[in-house]
Design an enzyme around this catalytic site. Structure first.
Site, PDB file in Angstrom:
ATOM      1  N   GLY A 181       0.811  -1.221   0.000  1.00  0.00           N
ATOM      2  CA  GLY A 181       0.000   0.000   0.000  1.00  0.00           C
ATOM      3  C   GLY A 181       0.841   1.267   0.000  1.00  0.00           C
ATOM      4  O   GLY A 181       0.572   2.199  -0.758  1.00  0.00           O
ATOM      5  N   MET A 182       1.845   1.310   0.847  1.00  0.00           N
ATOM      6  CA  MET A 182       2.701   2.495   0.927  1.00  0.00           C
ATOM      7  C   MET A 182       3.973   2.294   0.097  1.00  0.00           C
ATOM      8  O   MET A 182       4.385   3.177  -0.649  1.00  0.00           O
ATOM      9  CB  MET A 182       3.113   2.756   2.382  1.00  0.00           C
ATOM     10  CG  MET A 182       1.978   3.087   3.308  1.00  0.00           C
ATOM     11  SD  MET A 182       1.494   4.810   3.184  1.00  0.00           S
ATOM     12  CE  MET A 182       0.158   4.721   2.040  1.00  0.00           C
ATOM     13  N   THR A 226       9.176  -3.577   3.112  1.00  0.00           N
ATOM     14  CA  THR A 226       8.320  -4.700   3.490  1.00  0.00           C
ATOM     15  C   THR A 226       7.681  -4.307   4.814  1.00  0.00           C
ATOM     16  O   THR A 226       8.148  -3.382   5.472  1.00  0.00           O
ATOM     17  CB  THR A 226       9.155  -5.980   3.696  1.00  0.00           C
ATOM     18  OG1 THR A 226      10.144  -5.681   4.700  1.00  0.00           O
ATOM     19  CG2 THR A 226       9.857  -6.405   2.408  1.00  0.00           C
ATOM     20  N   TYR A 276       6.140  -9.844   6.959  1.00  0.00           N
ATOM     21  CA  TYR A 276       7.393 -10.175   6.274  1.00  0.00           C
ATOM     22  C   TYR A 276       7.375 -11.652   5.922  1.00  0.00           C
ATOM     23  O   TYR A 276       7.316 -12.517   6.802  1.00  0.00           O
ATOM     24  CB  TYR A 276       8.567  -9.859   7.201  1.00  0.00           C
ATOM     25  CG  TYR A 276       9.912  -9.881   6.507  1.00  0.00           C
ATOM     26  CD1 TYR A 276      10.485  -8.704   6.051  1.00  0.00           C
ATOM     27  CD2 TYR A 276      10.603 -11.076   6.307  1.00  0.00           C
ATOM     28  CE1 TYR A 276      11.723  -8.713   5.412  1.00  0.00           C
ATOM     29  CE2 TYR A 276      11.832 -11.096   5.676  1.00  0.00           C
ATOM     30  CZ  TYR A 276      12.392  -9.909   5.231  1.00  0.00           C
ATOM     31  OH  TYR A 276      13.615  -9.908   4.609  1.00  0.00           O
ATOM     32  N   CYS A 326       0.098  17.278  -0.416  1.00  0.00           N
ATOM     33  CA  CYS A 326       1.349  18.008  -0.606  1.00  0.00           C
ATOM     34  C   CYS A 326       1.846  18.456   0.765  1.00  0.00           C
ATOM     35  O   CYS A 326       1.057  18.681   1.678  1.00  0.00           O
ATOM     36  CB  CYS A 326       1.184  19.196  -1.540  1.00  0.00           C
ATOM     37  SG  CYS A 326       0.243  20.556  -0.905  1.00  0.00           S
ATOM     38  N   GLY A 366       3.156   2.167  11.825  1.00  0.00           N
ATOM     39  CA  GLY A 366       4.434   2.252  11.112  1.00  0.00           C
ATOM     40  C   GLY A 366       5.439   1.236  11.583  1.00  0.00           C
ATOM     41  O   GLY A 366       5.943   0.449  10.788  1.00  0.00           O
TER      42      GLY A 366
HETATM   43  P1  NAD Z   1       1.905  -3.631   2.990  1.00  0.00           P
HETATM   44  O1  NAD Z   1       1.728  -4.657   4.033  1.00  0.00           O
HETATM   45  O2  NAD Z   1       0.740  -3.156   2.202  1.00  0.00           O
HETATM   46  O3  NAD Z   1       3.032  -4.111   1.954  1.00  0.00           O
HETATM   47  C1  NAD Z   1       4.206  -4.807   2.322  1.00  0.00           C
HETATM   48  C2  NAD Z   1       4.686  -5.560   1.090  1.00  0.00           C
HETATM   49  O4  NAD Z   1       5.902  -6.238   1.353  1.00  0.00           O
HETATM   50  C3  NAD Z   1       3.687  -6.618   0.624  1.00  0.00           C
HETATM   51  O5  NAD Z   1       3.345  -6.366  -0.714  1.00  0.00           O
HETATM   52  C4  NAD Z   1       4.434  -7.924   0.801  1.00  0.00           C
HETATM   53  O6  NAD Z   1       4.075  -8.898  -0.164  1.00  0.00           O
HETATM   54  C5  NAD Z   1       5.872  -7.484   0.674  1.00  0.00           C
HETATM   55  N1  NAD Z   1       6.814  -8.399   1.318  1.00  0.00           N
HETATM   56  C6  NAD Z   1       6.739  -8.940   2.560  1.00  0.00           C
HETATM   57  N2  NAD Z   1       7.799  -9.695   2.810  1.00  0.00           N
HETATM   58  C7  NAD Z   1       8.572  -9.668   1.703  1.00  0.00           C
HETATM   59  C8  NAD Z   1       9.808 -10.267   1.363  1.00  0.00           C
HETATM   60  N3  NAD Z   1      10.463 -11.052   2.236  1.00  0.00           N
HETATM   61  N4  NAD Z   1      10.340 -10.015   0.145  1.00  0.00           N
HETATM   62  C9  NAD Z   1       9.694  -9.226  -0.739  1.00  0.00           C
HETATM   63  N5  NAD Z   1       8.506  -8.640  -0.474  1.00  0.00           N
HETATM   64  C10 NAD Z   1       7.957  -8.856   0.746  1.00  0.00           C
HETATM   65  O7  NAD Z   1       2.621  -2.413   3.740  1.00  0.00           O
HETATM   66  P2  NAD Z   1       2.850  -0.893   3.284  1.00  0.00           P
HETATM   67  O8  NAD Z   1       1.642  -0.102   3.570  1.00  0.00           O
HETATM   68  O9  NAD Z   1       3.416  -0.876   1.918  1.00  0.00           O
HETATM   69  O10 NAD Z   1       3.961  -0.470   4.345  1.00  0.00           O
HETATM   70  C11 NAD Z   1       5.245  -1.103   4.308  1.00  0.00           C
HETATM   71  C12 NAD Z   1       6.062  -0.744   5.527  1.00  0.00           C
HETATM   72  O11 NAD Z   1       6.452   0.617   5.460  1.00  0.00           O
HETATM   73  C13 NAD Z   1       5.329  -0.913   6.838  1.00  0.00           C
HETATM   74  O12 NAD Z   1       6.205  -1.373   7.832  1.00  0.00           O
HETATM   75  C14 NAD Z   1       4.870   0.465   7.151  1.00  0.00           C
HETATM   76  O13 NAD Z   1       4.633   0.659   8.518  1.00  0.00           O
HETATM   77  C15 NAD Z   1       6.025   1.276   6.641  1.00  0.00           C
HETATM   78  N6  NAD Z   1       5.604   2.615   6.254  1.00  0.00           N
HETATM   79  C16 NAD Z   1       6.532   3.520   5.988  1.00  0.00           C
HETATM   80  C17 NAD Z   1       6.153   4.795   5.635  1.00  0.00           C
HETATM   81  C18 NAD Z   1       7.156   5.790   5.293  1.00  0.00           C
HETATM   82  O14 NAD Z   1       6.857   6.896   4.928  1.00  0.00           O
HETATM   83  N7  NAD Z   1       8.381   5.452   5.355  1.00  0.00           N
HETATM   84  C19 NAD Z   1       4.836   5.157   5.570  1.00  0.00           C
HETATM   85  C20 NAD Z   1       3.912   4.192   5.816  1.00  0.00           C
HETATM   86  C21 NAD Z   1       4.304   2.917   6.128  1.00  0.00           C
END
Ligand code: NAD
EC number: 4.2.1.49
Length: 556
Positions: A176-177, A264, A273, A411, A493
C-alpha cells in the site's frame, strides 16, 4: 454490497451533495471510512485491512456496520467514541467539538508488546489501526507518494548533486505504501528495482501506473535496470522474488545499488514479512499453523536481509531504513545492534522539514468529482507560485497519479501555509467553485503528532526520542481546536510497543464555522510540531516559531 464475513465486499463511498448523515462532519467521516475500504483503495478490503501489514479501518464487519449506522443518526452536538475499531458510545458534546474520537490499539506500557496485542486481538478486544487506516484518512498509495518523492529528492540533493538520474535505487515491498517507491524514484530520474514476493501487488502497481514493468527473472531485471542507469533513463521494475533471497544474489553478482532501502511490513513479524523459501500462500498457512516457527523464520530472513544491506552499505550504497522498523526487529530479537549502522530516513532526510512544521497535508473531494481536485491544485499553485518543488510536484501528480477511490491530493505544507490553504479551500466550497465539501487531514508520519524512536523521533537532539507526551498533547489540542475527528494510535508504522501517534481530519463545508475551525486546527496542529522541535533544541524550529509567532513560553 454483501455484509457476510468471508464474502467479497464492494464498498464505495457515496459521492455528491445528498447527505446520508445529519451534517457534513459525520458525512465526511462516513465517506472516508467507506473510502478506506473501497477495493480500489484498500489492500485487503475483505479483511477490513487497508494497508501496512494488518492496518484495519474497523474491528470486524459487525463494528463496521454499527459505525455506519451510528454516524447516520449522530446529531450535530454529539460525539461518537470508537475504541479500536468498535463504536462504543455516543455522548452529548457541542457543535464545534469533534463528531468522532478514536483510540486504536493502546495498551498499558508494561503490556505493550505484540504477543499481548495478538492475544487480545484474537479475543476480539482490540484492533491494529496502523496510521491512516484506523483514522479513516487513507487515500491510497498517493498518500505517501510525495513524502517518498521528497525523501528521494533530498537523498539526491545530499548525495548525488540533485538528481537520481543515472543511479540505481533498490528496495523491497510494493504494498500500500511501499508501492509509491517506483514512481517516486522515476519522478527523480532513477533506475529502480523493487523486489516483491506477491505477484498480485506488482500487477496492481503496474496497472495503476506506479511501476513501469514487471520482471520475474533477476538477470533480466538487472540487465534492464543497469541499461537504464547507463543511459540515464528513468525506469521502474517490479521484480518478483523474496528480498532475503534476491538481495544476497545481487551482492554475489556485485550489483551494488546506489541507493538501498526497504518497505516490506517488517514491523509485523506475523503478517508483514514473508520468510525466504515460502510462497505467499504457504506463508498464510504456516503463520496460522505454526506462528512461533513462522516468526522465527521471518527473523532469520530479516537477519540475512539486514546483513546484506550492511555489506552493500560498506560497498558504497546509500542505505537507510524506510520506517518499517526492520533494524529494531533484528536488534531486539537477534541482538543485531549493528543494524543501526544505517540511519532511519527521518534523521537522514526529513527532520529539517519537520522543524518548519512541514508535513503531509492531504485532502479529498467528497463530491467524487476529479475536477474539484484540479481546482484545489490550481489554488495551491496560485497561492505558492514561488515554491518551485511544490509546483513541480502538483504538476507531476496531475500527470502521473491515478486517483484511487475518492479523488484526493497530498502536498507537504509548513506552519502557516496549511491554515492559508484551509481558508482557500473553504472559500472554494462556499462560492460553489467545487461541487461539494472537501475533507482535509494528514498522515501520522508528521511533525508534531508522533513519538516513534525508530522513525519520526529517532535521534532527537535532546535525547527525547521516546517521550510520548507530545502526540497526546497534539490530539488534545486538535480536539480543543474543533477538528471533525481526532484519533490517537499505538504502534503505527513500526509496530506495537514502538510508537504513539495522533491524527486529525477537518471538513471544509463552506460555512463560517468551518473557517474558524480550520484556522484553529490547521494552525495549531503543525504548530505543535514547531513546538516539539523547538523544545528539543532545533535552531530551525526556534527560528520558525519566532518568525511566525508560535508562542512557546520556555523557548528563548
Ligand atoms: P503492505 O503490508 O501493504 O506491503 C508490504 C509488502 O511487502 C507486501 O506487498 C508484501 O508482499 C511485501 N513483502 C513482505 N515480505 C517480503 C519479502 N520477504 N520479500 C519481498 N517482499 C515482501 O505495507 P505498506 O503499507 O506498503 O507499508 C510497508 C512498511 O512501510 C510498513 O512497515 C509500514 O509501517 C512502513 N511505512 C513507511 C512509511 C514511510 O513513509 N516510510 C509510511 C507508511 C508505512
Amino acid at each position: 454490497m454483501s455484509t457476510e464475513k468471508g464474502v467479497v465486499q464492494n464498498i464505495k463511498a457515496p459521492t455528491g451533495t445528498d447527505l446520508q448523515c445529519k451534517g457534513w462532519h459525520q458525512e465526511a467521516a462516513l465517506r472516508m471510512l467507506m473510502n478506506n475500504l473501497d477495493p480500489e483503495v484498500a489492500e485487503k478490503p475483505d479483511e477490513l485491512i487497508v494497508y501496512g501489514g494488518g492496518g484495519k479501518a474497523a474491528r470486524n464487519w459487525e463494528s463496521y456496520h454499527k459505525i455506519v449506522e451510528t454516524l447516520k443518526r449522530l446529531e450535530n452536538d454529539e460525539t461518537l467514541l470508537v475504541q479500536s475499531g468498535k463504536p462504543v458510545g455516543v455522548f452529548r458534546t457541542y457543535e464545534e467539538a469533534p463528531r468522532v474520537l478514536i483510540a486504536n490499539a493502546h495498551l498499558v506500557p508494561k503490556w505493550a508488546n505484540w504477543d499481548e496485542f495478538r492475544r487480545l486481538d484474537k479475543m476480539g478486544l482490540t484492533m491494529y489501526g496502523q496510521m491512516t487506516a484506523g483514522s479513516w484518512i487513507y487515500i491510497g498509495t498517493q498518500g505517501i507518494l510525495q513524502g517518498t518523492y521528497e525523501t528521494f529528492a533530498e537523498c539526491a540533493r545530499q548525495k548525488f548533486e540533485g538528481t537520481l538520474q543515472g543511479q540505481l535505487v533498490v528496495t523491497a515491498g510494493l504494498g500500500g505504501m511501499g508501492g509509491a517507491q517506483p514512481l517516486a524514484a522515476t519522478m527523480n530520474g532513477a533506475s529502480f528495482i523493487g523486489i516483491e514476493v506477491d505477484e498480485g501487488r506488482i500487477d496492481r502497481r503496474v496497472e495503476t501506473g506506479y511501476c513501469d514493468i514487471k520482471c520475474t527473472n533477476l538477470d533480466e531485471a538487472i540487465e534492464k535496470a543497469l541499461d537504464a542507469k547507463e543511459k540515464g533513463e528513468a525506469l521502474s521494475i517490479g521484480l518478483l522474488g523474496n528480498v532475503a533471497e534476491v538481495l544476497p544474489k545481487m551482492l554475489e553478482k556485485d550489483v551494488i545499488p546506489d541507493v538501498l532501502t526497504d518497505q516490506t511490513s517488517a514491523h509485523d513479524l506475523q503478517l508483514g514479512y514473508i520468510p525466504a523459501g515460502m510462497s505467499v500462500e504457504e506463508a498464510a498457512e504456516e503463520r496460522e499453523l505454526n506462528p512461533e516457527m513462522y516468526q522465527d523464520a521471518a527473523l532469520d530472513s530479516m537477519v540475512t536481509h539486514v546483513e546484506t544491506m550492511l555489506k552493500m552499505q560498506e560497498k558504497g550504497a546509500v542505505t537507510f531504513d524506510y520506517g518499517n522498523n526492520i533494524r529494531g526487529q533484528v536488534a531486539d530479537h537477534r541482538g543485531m545492534e549493528e543494524a543501526f549502522n544505517f540511519p532511519g530516513f527521518v534523521p537522514a532526510f526529513v527532520r529539517p522539514l519537520f522543524c518548519k512544521g512541514s508535513g503531509p497535508f492531504r485532502w479529498a473531494a467528497l463530491s467524487g468529482n476529479p475536477n474539484d481536485i484540479y481546482k484545489t491544485d490550481q489554488a495551491v499553485l496560485d497561492t505558492f507560485p514561488e515554491k518551485e518543488s511544490l509546483n513541480r510536484w502538483i504538476r507531476k501528480a496531475q500527470d502521473q497519479v491515478q486517483f484511487q477511490g475518492l479523488p484526493s491530493r497530498i502536498c507537504w505544507l509548513e506552519y502557516g501555509e496549511r491554515a492559508e490553504m484551509g481558508a482557500k479551500f473553504n472559500w472554494l466550497v462556499k462560492k460553489g467553485k467545487v461541487d461539494a465539501p472537501l475533507v482535509i487531514g494528514r498522515d501520522h508520519l508528521d511533525t508534531g503528532s508522533v513519538a516513534s524512536p525508530n522513525r519520526e523521533t529517532e535521534d532527537m537532539k535532546d535525547g527525547s526520542d521516546a517521550i510520548a507526551d507530545w502526540p497526546l498533547l497534539n490530539a488534545m489540542l486538535n480536539t480543543a481546536s474543533g477538528a471533525s475527528w481526532v484519533s490517537l494510535h499505538h504502534g503505527g508504522g513500526v509496530g506495537i510497543g514502538y510508537s504513539i501517534h495522533a491524527g486529525m481530519v477537518c471538513v471544509a463545508d463552506g460555512t463560517e464555522m468551518a473557517d474558524e475551525r480550520l484556522e484553529r486546527v490547521l494552525t495549531n496542529d503543525p504548530g505543535s510540531g514547531v513546538m516539539r522541535h523547538a523544545d528539543a533544541g532545533y535552531d530551525e524550529a526556534v527560528r520558525t516559531a519566532k518568525e511566525r509567532g508560535v508562542d512557546l513560553p520556555m523557548v528563548e
